[in-house]
Write a protein that holds these residues in place. Structure first.
Motif, mmCIF file in Angstrom:
data_model
loop_
_atom_site.group_PDB
_atom_site.id
_atom_site.type_symbol
_atom_site.label_atom_id
_atom_site.label_comp_id
_atom_site.label_asym_id
_atom_site.label_seq_id
_atom_site.Cartn_x
_atom_site.Cartn_y
_atom_site.Cartn_z
ATOM 1 N N GLN A 59 0.831 -1.203 0.000
ATOM 2 C CA GLN A 59 0.000 0.000 0.000
ATOM 3 C C GLN A 59 0.868 1.257 0.000
ATOM 4 N N LYS A 60 1.963 1.233 0.724
ATOM 5 C CA LYS A 60 2.861 2.405 0.737
ATOM 6 C C LYS A 60 3.438 2.672 -0.653
ATOM 7 N N PHE A 61 3.599 1.627 -1.452
ATOM 8 C CA PHE A 61 4.082 1.783 -2.824
ATOM 9 C C PHE A 61 2.961 2.171 -3.781
ATOM 10 N N GLY A 62 1.745 2.307 -3.274
ATOM 11 C CA GLY A 62 0.643 2.783 -4.096
ATOM 12 C C GLY A 62 -0.234 1.705 -4.706
ATOM 13 N N PHE A 63 -0.023 0.457 -4.343
ATOM 14 C CA PHE A 63 -0.855 -0.612 -4.884
ATOM 15 C C PHE A 63 -2.200 -0.634 -4.168
ATOM 16 N N THR A 64 -3.253 -0.895 -4.916
ATOM 17 C CA THR A 64 -4.596 -0.956 -4.347
ATOM 18 C C THR A 64 -4.797 -2.292 -3.637
#
Length: 154
Positions: A59-64
């Motif tokens: 999530q921190k890397f932007g994955f949903t």
């Protein structure tokens, strides 16, 4: 008394730093699947510490959550995932992360020239889009997505 391979939701919260409510939410999202003991209390596998840590990092890397769940379905549910299991699912994210890194690098490099310029040199600006010519290339911020800017005729 907890069995050696099982932990309570409170222990899982302590180990991951997540709130109990967040763990329950991740359960509803299918990211962890605790068993229930005779008293109806959730019992998580110790390997769920790693599963939820992976969710937090992704999530921190932007994955949903949808994308994370899609990748995590490849992890075994009946046993603790091995290093090989984790390596295989990390390969799914590698290409996407590489694309993000390239896009961020392009953005950084194009914005470097903007610092302090005040847009006084629009004819040389990498982001300038005279007469909306970028629209011919498709939707979105085309020049930041990697398309070459069309320079006005001198």
């Amino acid at each position: 008394m907890e069995r050696r391979n099982e932990i309570s939701i409170g222990t899982l919260a302590d180990r991951t730093g997540l709130a109990v409510s967040a763990i329950r939410y991740y359960e509803t999202q299918g990211l962890v699947a605790p068993e229930r003991n005779a008293g109806g209390q959730r019992r998580f596998l110790r390997s769920d510490i790693r599963r939820l840590s992976f969710v937090m990092i992704a999530q921190k890397f932007g994955f949903t959550l949808d994308r994370i769940r899609e990748v995590m379905t490849r992890l075994p549910q009946s046993r603790t995932p091995t290093a090989t299991d984790w390596t295989e699912i990390s390969q799914d994210f590698r290409a996407e992360l590489d694309e993000q890194i390239e896009a961020l690098t392009r953005l950084r490099d194009k914005l470097d020239g903007c610092i302090g310029c005040g847009c006084l040199s629009l004819d040389r600006c990498a982001l300038y889009n005279p007469d909306d010519v970028a629209a011919d290339k498709g939707a979105g911020p085309r020049y930041l997505m990697g398309d070459e800017a069309v320079r006005p005729e001198d």
